[in-house]
Every structure is written in structure tokens, then in C-alpha cells.
Design a protein around this motif. Structure first.
Motif, PDB file in Angstrom:
ATOM      1  N   PRO A  66       0.818  -1.221   0.000  1.00  0.00           N
ATOM      2  CA  PRO A  66       0.000   0.000   0.000  1.00  0.00           C
ATOM      3  C   PRO A  66       0.848   1.267   0.000  1.00  0.00           C
ATOM      4  O   PRO A  66       1.840   1.353   0.712  1.00  0.00           O
ATOM      5  CB  PRO A  66      -0.792  -0.086   1.306  1.00  0.00           C
ATOM      6  N   ARG A  85      -3.314   6.993   5.237  1.00  0.00           N
ATOM      7  CA  ARG A  85      -4.289   6.055   4.671  1.00  0.00           C
ATOM      8  C   ARG A  85      -3.557   5.197   3.664  1.00  0.00           C
ATOM      9  O   ARG A  85      -2.731   5.682   2.894  1.00  0.00           O
ATOM     10  CB  ARG A  85      -5.419   6.777   3.944  1.00  0.00           C
ATOM     11  N   GLY A  86      -3.866   3.908   3.661  1.00  0.00           N
ATOM     12  CA  GLY A  86      -3.281   3.005   2.690  1.00  0.00           C
ATOM     13  C   GLY A  86      -4.365   2.304   1.904  1.00  0.00           C
ATOM     14  O   GLY A  86      -5.403   1.942   2.457  1.00  0.00           O
ATOM     15  N   GLU A  87      -4.128   2.144   0.608  1.00  0.00           N
ATOM     16  CA  GLU A  87      -5.076   1.428  -0.242  1.00  0.00           C
ATOM     17  C   GLU A  87      -4.315   0.418  -1.073  1.00  0.00           C
ATOM     18  O   GLU A  87      -3.336   0.757  -1.729  1.00  0.00           O
ATOM     19  CB  GLU A  87      -5.832   2.401  -1.146  1.00  0.00           C
ATOM     20  N   SER A  88      -4.779  -0.824  -1.030  1.00  0.00           N
ATOM     21  CA  SER A  88      -4.153  -1.880  -1.804  1.00  0.00           C
ATOM     22  C   SER A  88      -5.105  -3.068  -1.872  1.00  0.00           C
ATOM     23  O   SER A  88      -6.216  -3.022  -1.330  1.00  0.00           O
ATOM     24  CB  SER A  88      -2.829  -2.297  -1.159  1.00  0.00           C
ATOM     25  N   THR A  89      -4.646  -4.127  -2.515  1.00  0.00           N
ATOM     26  CA  THR A  89      -5.415  -5.361  -2.635  1.00  0.00           C
ATOM     27  C   THR A  89      -4.499  -6.521  -2.282  1.00  0.00           C
ATOM     28  O   THR A  89      -3.352  -6.563  -2.723  1.00  0.00           O
ATOM     29  CB  THR A  89      -5.943  -5.529  -4.081  1.00  0.00           C
ATOM     30  N   PRO A  95      -9.783  -6.269  -0.659  1.00  0.00           N
ATOM     31  CA  PRO A  95      -9.297  -4.901  -0.476  1.00  0.00           C
ATOM     32  C   PRO A  95      -8.631  -4.748   0.889  1.00  0.00           C
ATOM     33  O   PRO A  95      -9.102  -5.312   1.878  1.00  0.00           O
ATOM     34  CB  PRO A  95     -10.553  -4.042  -0.561  1.00  0.00           C
ATOM     35  N   TYR A  96      -7.529  -4.049   0.909  1.00  0.00           N
ATOM     36  CA  TYR A  96      -6.837  -3.745   2.160  1.00  0.00           C
ATOM     37  C   TYR A  96      -6.630  -2.235   2.215  1.00  0.00           C
ATOM     38  O   TYR A  96      -5.614  -1.705   1.775  1.00  0.00           O
ATOM     39  CB  TYR A  96      -5.499  -4.491   2.244  1.00  0.00           C
ATOM     40  N   ASN A  97      -7.657  -1.555   2.697  1.00  0.00           N
ATOM     41  CA  ASN A  97      -7.656  -0.099   2.804  1.00  0.00           C
ATOM     42  C   ASN A  97      -7.651   0.241   4.283  1.00  0.00           C
ATOM     43  O   ASN A  97      -8.694   0.255   4.920  1.00  0.00           O
ATOM     44  CB  ASN A  97      -8.872   0.491   2.097  1.00  0.00           C
ATOM     45  N   ASN A  98      -6.473   0.480   4.810  1.00  0.00           N
ATOM     46  CA  ASN A  98      -6.310   0.652   6.240  1.00  0.00           C
ATOM     47  C   ASN A  98      -5.967   2.099   6.582  1.00  0.00           C
ATOM     48  O   ASN A  98      -5.434   2.835   5.754  1.00  0.00           O
ATOM     49  CB  ASN A  98      -5.219  -0.282   6.777  1.00  0.00           C
TER      50      ASN A  98
END
Length: 129
Positions: A66, A85-89, A95-98
Motif C-alpha cells: 500500500p 491512509r493506505g489502499e491496496s489489494t 481490499p486492504y484499505n487501512n
């Protein structure tokens, strides 16, 4: 003082897989604590240990780790608090949006300690325990 060493582009370098520039401002005896009781939680000592943890991340994600986007920085004395904020898969397509809150303590111009707060339930849901 501390804010001059911590730069927002450092997390972009990490997302690009460029570890040496990301790790450069960290002390050799860095202490990192990731909150919670997940399999990724705990206290880790040493820049080399942190580098090993970071190198283990890419296989967990589809594409890249992310990119942590800074939202706020608060600095006082030897501390900087960063909201990110982090956005990834994940490689499993989840989804890994932490959201993260990282507290950095500085000494002698280097990052000496990092306390990382994040949604550990999301971490467990996406990556298991």
C-alpha cells in the motif's frame, strides 16, 4: 527538529520497493511496535529487523504494497505523529484499505522509535491470524 527528518515521500519510496532511501533516516537500533495480537503485531528491534519485515510485505499484496498517503502531521519536540491512509489489494483479491497512526520518536537526527496503530481486525480478516 524531528519534522525535518520525516518526509512524506518516504512512504512513496517504500511503495516503490526502494528500501534504502526509506530506511536511511532510521537509527540502527530502531524499535518498532505494531499494536495488537495479530501474527504481524509485536515489538521489533533494529533497522535490519525492520528491513526484513518490509521485504516480507510484497508477496502479501497484488501489485505493490500500500502507498501510505499522509493526511496529517503533528510535531512537538522529538515526536512526530503521522495519520496515513493506505489502499491496496491482497493477493487473494481482498481490499486492504487501512488507516494508520504512526508515532515517531527522534534522537540524534534519526528515527529511534515507531509506534504503529492500525485496524488490526482488518489485518486479520485480510491476512489471517
Amino acid at each position: 527538529r524531528a519534522g525535518r527528518v520525516l518526509r512524506p515521500r518516504g512512504h512513496a519510496r517504500l511503495a516503490e520497493g526502494r528500501l534504502p532511501p526509506y530506511l536511511e533516516p532510521m537509527a540502527d537500533d530502531l524499535r518498532l511496535t505494531i499494536i495488537g495480537t495479530t501474527k504481524h503485531s509485536g515489538t521489533f528491534t533494529g533497522k535490519a529487523t525492520y528491513e526484513k519485515l518490509l521485504r516480507a510485505l510484497p508477496p502479501l499484496f497484488e501489485g505493490r504494497v500500500p502507498l501510505l498517503t499522509p493526511q496529517n502531521f503533528i510535531a512537538e519536540d522529538d515526536y512526530v505523529v503521522a495519520q496515513l491512509r493506505g489502499e491496496s489489494t491482497s493477493i487473494k483479491g481482498k481490499p486492504y484499505n487501512n488507516a494508520y497512526c504512526m508515532v515517531f520518536r527522534f534522537a540524534n537526527g534519526k528515527i529511534q522509535e515507531i509506534m504503529e496503530y492500525l485496524d488490526t481486525e482488518l489485518m486479520t480478516t485480510v491476512f489471517g491470524n
